[in-house]
Each structure stands twice: as C-alpha cells, then as structure tokens.
Motif scaffolding. Structure first.
Motif, mmCIF file in Angstrom:
data_model
loop_
_atom_site.group_PDB
_atom_site.id
_atom_site.type_symbol
_atom_site.label_atom_id
_atom_site.label_comp_id
_atom_site.label_asym_id
_atom_site.label_seq_id
_atom_site.Cartn_x
_atom_site.Cartn_y
_atom_site.Cartn_z
ATOM 1 N N UNK A 127 24.389 -0.051 3.589
ATOM 2 C CA UNK A 127 25.703 0.046 4.228
ATOM 3 C C UNK A 127 25.889 1.436 4.821
ATOM 4 N N UNK A 128 26.297 1.466 6.071
ATOM 5 C CA UNK A 128 26.693 2.719 6.708
ATOM 6 C C UNK A 128 28.208 2.693 6.863
ATOM 7 N N UNK A 129 28.866 3.694 6.326
ATOM 8 C CA UNK A 129 30.316 3.773 6.415
ATOM 9 C C UNK A 129 30.678 4.538 7.703
ATOM 10 N N UNK A 130 31.200 3.819 8.667
ATOM 11 C CA UNK A 130 31.521 4.395 9.966
ATOM 12 C C UNK A 130 32.952 4.921 9.981
ATOM 13 N N UNK A 131 33.154 5.992 10.715
ATOM 14 C CA UNK A 131 34.531 6.440 10.894
ATOM 15 C C UNK A 131 35.198 5.557 11.951
ATOM 16 N N UNK A 132 36.485 5.750 12.160
ATOM 17 C CA UNK A 132 37.246 4.864 13.050
ATOM 18 C C UNK A 132 36.681 4.847 14.469
ATOM 19 N N UNK A 133 36.302 6.009 14.967
ATOM 20 C CA UNK A 133 35.766 6.089 16.322
ATOM 21 C C UNK A 133 34.405 5.406 16.434
ATOM 22 N N UNK A 134 33.543 5.639 15.454
ATOM 23 C CA UNK A 134 32.231 4.999 15.458
ATOM 24 C C UNK A 134 32.360 3.479 15.372
ATOM 25 N N UNK A 135 33.231 3.012 14.472
ATOM 26 C CA UNK A 135 33.410 1.573 14.288
ATOM 27 C C UNK A 135 33.909 0.918 15.574
ATOM 28 N N UNK A 136 34.849 1.569 16.251
ATOM 29 C CA UNK A 136 35.385 1.027 17.501
ATOM 30 C C UNK A 136 34.293 0.963 18.567
ATOM 31 N N UNK A 137 33.447 1.979 18.598
ATOM 32 C CA UNK A 137 32.361 2.007 19.583
ATOM 33 C C UNK A 137 31.372 0.871 19.336
ATOM 34 N N UNK A 138 30.938 0.693 18.069
ATOM 35 C CA UNK A 138 29.996 -0.379 17.754
ATOM 36 C C UNK A 138 30.619 -1.749 18.007
ATOM 37 N N UNK A 139 31.887 -1.878 17.679
ATOM 38 C CA UNK A 139 32.575 -3.164 17.886
ATOM 39 C C UNK A 139 32.553 -3.552 19.355
#
Length: 308
Positions: A127-139
C-alpha cells in the motif's frame, strides 16, 4: 493461469466482443464487484493497482490483515494470496489490471526497479499512502485510461501503452517519495527482469534455480542475491508461486485428474505434488477443487456490506 480476458469474461461477466484489450483493463468498482475478485485473484497472471476514492476495504493480503482507506493505492502482484473480507457501503475505487508479461515488456519497468528499489510490487509495501494531490492526480489518470478503453481511437493499443507507461513513471515518483530511493544497479535490474521473463516461460518444466542461473550466465548464489536484494524474497518463492497459480487454475477450470496435473507440472509423483499444494495452500488439491467449484457455481460469495 487465468489471463486477463478469462477474468473479464468469467468473473466480471463481459462478452468477448466487449473486451477491447487482452493486456489492460481499468474500471471503477464498488464493494459488491470487488468481492467478485475473490474467485480468481490468486490464479490471475496480472498486476493490479487499486486506488480508493471513498470508503474503506478490509482484506487479507499474504497472511496480513490490511485496511484500505481513501487515498490508498494497493499494488497487487500475481500469485499473492489475497481475500477481500469486508467493505463499507460507500466504498468506491478504480482498479487498473494489466497482463504480467505485458508489464515486463515496458521499458519504464526498469526505472521502477532501479529508482524505487522495488519490482512492480514488493510484498512488504503493498500500500502506498498518497496525499490529496497525488491521489487526485492518479484518479484523473486512471479515469483517462477508462475513457480510452471506451473510445474508438484508431491507435487505441499504442495509446493505452503510453498511458500505462506514464502511470508507472508517476508510480515510481510516488514510491520514491513514500518509500525512499534505493541503490539497484542497471545490471541488477536487467538480470531481475530477465529472470522474471524466463520464469514465465519455463516454470512448468524447470523448478530448479540452476536452470535460470545458467540461462542468465551467472551463478545460483548471484541470482539468489539479486532476487532477494530487489524483492526480499527467494527464487524458490517465485517458482513455487507460479506453480501454485498454475495448479490452482487447472484444478478450478479443467477435469484433469490430480495425477495428470502433477505430471503436467513435472512433479516427481502425485504424492509430492499433493504435499507441495497442501503446504502452500493449506488445503489438499482434492478438497480445494471441491470447495472452489462450490463457490464458483454459487451465487453467493459476496459478503454483506457493513455500515460506512
């Protein structure tokens, strides 16, 4: 082992005409659809990447209880034992699945190994815990892949390859930030990837480390060190994982006798195969076949949602 098309048609329920790519699939998912993967996950010769958008999911991953929450990216390697236990009612994710052999052919894989000190997925850090900006980018990137899969793009397969390569590069960056860079040389990287390619082709006939070391023109000790350095696992772990996936698939999808499966997988005899399977799976081949067939032929298997 199940290939991607088998998974999409047998479990997801897609028609063969609806499967536009034999190497890559991406889709949004809820709790109900996620539970369906319990039927085939350990025999699926694909990597998968699941990004949680809302809610949570509990799973047993390689013997460890894990909880996925919003912003978590789960990386799954072929053959790892995984079972979805429970999920919240509002669980919402997007999952990218790609054929194992196709991954190994992508040049960016070398960058992931070399820079992040990991292969595509390392069991110690699923599991990689993404910050809000990273998660939005991957999404957004994963949704873009979905859009291409539903398009009539003239160069669809080339576009999907490019999009997945970019996904890997972004993953490499996230891994470096979350796990830290490593010190794997280019030579070590090339040898590891070459070993994985050889393993995919020869694991049924060759269960010994010597065969793979000879084909790579290195010693068995050197090959063992390379695989352990990069993954924390042994060569034998990888060989056994492939044999277990193939055995599980044959028991699930064919009427071959256990003796015939043992012979096909080049075990010395049925007894040695039975001991191997029971040790690896915790259940003997006959009981596994009976239990699995009951599950696959049942409309059950999707656990009830608990409150969000």
């Amino acid at each position: 082992m199940y290939k991607l098309r088998d998974f999409l048609t047998s479990v997801i329920g897609m028609s063969h005409d609806d499967v536009v790519s034999d190497v890559l699939y991406c889709s949004e998912s809820d709790t109900k659809h996620t539970f369906l993967t319990n039927q085939m996950q350990e025999t699926l010769a694909c990597y998968s990447y699941t990004l949680v958008h809302e809610g949570w999911l509990e799973l047993l991953y390689n013997g460890r209880m894990l909880t996925l929450q919003k912003g978590d990216l789960l990386i799954y390697s072929p053959g790892v034992q995984i079972k979805i236990i429970n999920g919240s009612k509002n669980y919402h994710s997007v999952c990218l699945i790609i054929d194992e052999q196709a991954v190994l052919e992508i040049p960016a894989v070398r960058n992931v190994v070399h820079t992040a000190y990991q292969p595509i997925a390392e069991l110690g850090h699923p599991i990689i815990h993404l910050d809000e900006q990273q998660a939005a980018h991957f999404w957004q990137h994963l949704l873009e892949i979905i859009r291409y899969l539903h398009s009539n793009h003239r160069y669809l397969h080339e576009s999907l390859r490019t999009l997945f390569t970019q996904f890997l590069l972004d993953l490499m960056d996230a891994m470096a930030q979350n796990i830290g860079p490593g010190q794997v040389s280019e030579r070590t990287t090339e040898l590891f990837i070459s070993f994985m390619r050889l393993l995919n082709t020869h694991f049924i006939e060759h269960h010994d480390i010597g065969f793979y070391a000879d084909r790579l023109h290195i010693t068995t000790i050197h090959l063992s060190r390379i695989v352990r350095q990069i993954t924390g696992r042994t060569v034998v772990d990888y060989i056994n994982q492939m044999l277990l996936m193939e055995a599980s698939w044959l028991l699930q999808t064919t009427d071959l006798s256990i003796a015939a499966i043992s012979e096909h997988l080049h075990f010395a005899n049925q007894s040695s195969f039975g001991k191997f399977f029971t040790r690896m799976k915790g259940i003997n081949p006959k009981l596994f076949r009976t239990t699995t067939n009951k599950i696959l032929n049942s409309s059950e298997g999707v656990a009830p949602d608990k409150s969000a």
